[in-house]
Design a protein around this motif. Structure first.
Motif, PDB file in Angstrom:
ATOM      1  N   ARG A 122      33.542  20.129  12.266  1.00  0.00           N
ATOM      2  CA  ARG A 122      34.468  21.138  11.756  1.00  0.00           C
ATOM      3  C   ARG A 122      35.660  20.450  11.157  1.00  0.00           C
ATOM      4  O   ARG A 122      36.209  19.505  11.751  1.00  0.00           O
ATOM      5  N   MET A 142      39.483  21.352   8.859  1.00  0.00           N
ATOM      6  CA  MET A 142      40.353  22.424   8.408  1.00  0.00           C
ATOM      7  C   MET A 142      39.874  22.860   7.023  1.00  0.00           C
ATOM      8  O   MET A 142      39.047  22.192   6.396  1.00  0.00           O
ATOM      9  N   TYR A 170      53.548  22.488  19.619  1.00  0.00           N
ATOM     10  CA  TYR A 170      54.114  23.525  18.745  1.00  0.00           C
ATOM     11  C   TYR A 170      54.958  24.505  19.576  1.00  0.00           C
ATOM     12  O   TYR A 170      56.077  24.859  19.224  1.00  0.00           O
ATOM     13  N   ASN A 207      52.054  17.597  13.784  1.00  0.00           N
ATOM     14  CA  ASN A 207      50.884  17.890  14.603  1.00  0.00           C
ATOM     15  C   ASN A 207      50.380  16.582  15.188  1.00  0.00           C
ATOM     16  O   ASN A 207      50.102  16.469  16.381  1.00  0.00           O
ATOM     17  N   GLU A 232      45.788  29.938  10.488  1.00  0.00           N
ATOM     18  CA  GLU A 232      46.913  29.509   9.632  1.00  0.00           C
ATOM     19  C   GLU A 232      46.820  30.114   8.228  1.00  0.00           C
ATOM     20  O   GLU A 232      47.828  30.586   7.683  1.00  0.00           O
ATOM     21  N   THR A 240      48.950  28.571  15.901  1.00  0.00           N
ATOM     22  CA  THR A 240      47.556  28.686  16.372  1.00  0.00           C
ATOM     23  C   THR A 240      47.311  27.978  17.701  1.00  0.00           C
ATOM     24  O   THR A 240      46.232  28.139  18.279  1.00  0.00           O
ATOM     25  N   LEU A 241      48.264  27.171  18.146  1.00  0.00           N
ATOM     26  CA  LEU A 241      47.980  26.354  19.326  1.00  0.00           C
ATOM     27  C   LEU A 241      48.359  27.078  20.621  1.00  0.00           C
ATOM     28  O   LEU A 241      48.915  28.169  20.598  1.00  0.00           O
ATOM     29  N   ASN A 247      41.152  16.284  15.769  1.00  0.00           N
ATOM     30  CA  ASN A 247      42.496  16.799  16.016  1.00  0.00           C
ATOM     31  C   ASN A 247      43.330  15.743  16.725  1.00  0.00           C
ATOM     32  O   ASN A 247      42.781  14.765  17.218  1.00  0.00           O
ATOM     33  N   ARG A 299      45.088  12.506  13.558  1.00  0.00           N
ATOM     34  CA  ARG A 299      43.850  13.184  13.956  1.00  0.00           C
ATOM     35  C   ARG A 299      42.774  12.170  14.324  1.00  0.00           C
ATOM     36  O   ARG A 299      42.671  11.095  13.693  1.00  0.00           O
ATOM     37  N   SER A 339      49.963  23.627   9.835  1.00  0.00           N
ATOM     38  CA  SER A 339      49.683  22.287   9.323  1.00  0.00           C
ATOM     39  C   SER A 339      49.478  22.423   7.816  1.00  0.00           C
ATOM     40  O   SER A 339      49.308  23.535   7.308  1.00  0.00           O
ATOM     41  N   PHE A 375      41.121  27.425  12.911  1.00  0.00           N
ATOM     42  CA  PHE A 375      41.272  26.887  14.272  1.00  0.00           C
ATOM     43  C   PHE A 375      40.921  27.931  15.322  1.00  0.00           C
ATOM     44  O   PHE A 375      40.390  27.615  16.381  1.00  0.00           O
TER      45      PHE A 375
HETATM   46  O1  EAX Z   1      47.972  23.134  13.092  1.00  0.00           O
HETATM   47  O2  EAX Z   1      43.436  23.626  12.459  1.00  0.00           O
HETATM   48  C1  EAX Z   1      43.722  22.618  13.065  1.00  0.00           C
HETATM   49  O3  EAX Z   1      42.874  21.802  13.477  1.00  0.00           O
HETATM   50  C2  EAX Z   1      45.177  22.334  13.328  1.00  0.00           C
HETATM   51  O4  EAX Z   1      45.332  21.151  14.040  1.00  0.00           O
HETATM   52  C3  EAX Z   1      45.809  23.459  14.083  1.00  0.00           C
HETATM   53  O5  EAX Z   1      45.623  24.640  13.425  1.00  0.00           O
HETATM   54  C4  EAX Z   1      47.293  23.213  14.256  1.00  0.00           C
END
Ligand code: EAX
Length: 340
Positions: free
Chosen positions: A184, A186, A54, A160, A86, A47-48, A224, A163, A104, A207
């Motif tokens: 927000r 995950m 990544y 990752n 993801e 996703t990054l 993050n 955070r 992640s 994400f």
């Molecule tokens: O795995 O969703 C997130 O905030 C993650 O850090 C991102 O998808 C990378």
């Protein structure tokens, strides 16, 4: 006439065999090339951004796989959530529409909740502690749990990072400063419960939707690792960053079981080795980026609380342990904490 016919028959027989054998040779060639000769292409999604940790890790993985298999296995990388968020990509692995994913553990609560023990707040002291746990017996057991729940092969633990909270409203020095912030998270129950315990209003979101939601002010905050905040340009939509390091975010490299089983033993070994080697490289990239990008984020105008007193944050999320300890077991949490 009879003689003529039999001569003709013999002649055509001979021609047939001649064509056959000619073809045969080619066939043989094609057989050898048609068999396992064709390179296998594996598509991997994340996703990054294409400047992220990544991506850099995956470019290393691609290089290693293609050299270890003499180009018999090709890796095609899909960054920026171009194969979906993801959770969507993990679904894709299940149905075989996606070959490989780096994800992640955040969204894993919907697939293999056991693995989300690593998402408990303030569980890991530092990256070294996390690596020790994940590369050891506990990390292997968690991978086995994932493989028992999903038709995937887990290849390695990547990173990752730790955070941290960012927001567009105000500096956050203590939990009270998070009160009422729409943040927000995950799609992870532990993460949502943790931010509820800290007094903010968590919104689970993929994400791939995050940047726009921040830009439009649908949400005020997110959390993050520094490399993500920088390479996803969150400094354009967030003014404040507090280095809370409240969750350690590991990542798992997964391959669809059906795809993995279709490889030769040598190819399987090459991919497993490359995933571990590139994973070590990727972890170093995260460390280097974290050092480099904190200064860059300041230069981009972010106001940074570098060393907040995290004790009040830890105290506030104690209740999260009360809720999840029975689920994961006190013993497992303690053995993670006590890993030296
Ligand atoms: O795995 O969703 C997130 O905030 C993650 O850090 C991102 O998808 C990378």
């Amino acid at each position: 006439m009879k003689k003529v016919f039999s001569l003709l028959a013999v002649a055509s027989m001979l021609t047939l065999t001649a064509c056959g054998s000619g073809g045969g040779e080619k066939q043989n060639t094609s057989a050898s090339s048609g068999g396992s000769g064709k390179a296998v292409e594996l598509k991997i999604g994340h996703t990054l951004s294409d400047t992220s940790h990544y991506q850099k890790g995956m470019e290393k993985f691609k290089e290693l796989v293609e050299s270890k298999t003499n180009g018999q296995v090709k890796i095609k990388i899909f960054p920026n959530g171009s194969l979906g968020g993801e959770r969507d990509m993990i679904e894709g692995l299940k149905v075989g529409s996606i070959d490989m994913v780096l994800t992640s553990t955040g969204p894993m609560s919907g697939f293999a909740p056991e693995v989300t023990v690593v998402d408990l707040p303030f569980l890991f002291r530092d990256a070294e502690h996390a690596h020790k746990v994940l590369d050891g017996k506990i990390g292997t057991e968690l991978r086995n749990k994932v493989e028992s729940k999903l038709s995937v092969k887990t290849l390695a633990w990547w990173e990752n990072g730790f955070r941290n909270v960012t927001n567009s409203k105000r500096a956050v020095n203590k939990p009270e400063d998070l009160k009422g912030l729409k943040i927000r998270t995950m799609e992870n129950d532990i993460h949502m419960d943790s931010f509820r315990a800290l007094g903010s209003a968590p919104t689970p979101m993929a994400f791939t939707e995050l940047f726009t939601a921040l830009q439009q002010g649908v949400i005020d905050a997110e959390e993050n690792p520094v490399p993500v905040i920088m390479t996803s340009r969150f400094y354009e939509v967030q003014k404040h960053l507090t280095m809370t390091r409240h969750f350690y975010s590991p990542s798992l490299m997964l391959i669809a079981k059906s795809k993995f089983d279709g490889l030769t033993d040598d190819q399987k070994k090459a991919i497993e080795q490359a995933a571990v080697e590139a994973g070590k490289y990727e972890r170093q990239v995260v460390q280097d980026m974290e050092k480099q990008y904190l200064g860059d984020l300041k230069n981009k105008g972010m106001q940074i609380v570098e060393t907040p007193d995290t004790k009040p944050f830890m105290d506030a999320v104690k209740q999260v342990y009360d809720k999840y300890e029975p689920k994961f077991g006190k013993e497992l949490i303690e053995s993670i904490r006590n890993t030296k």
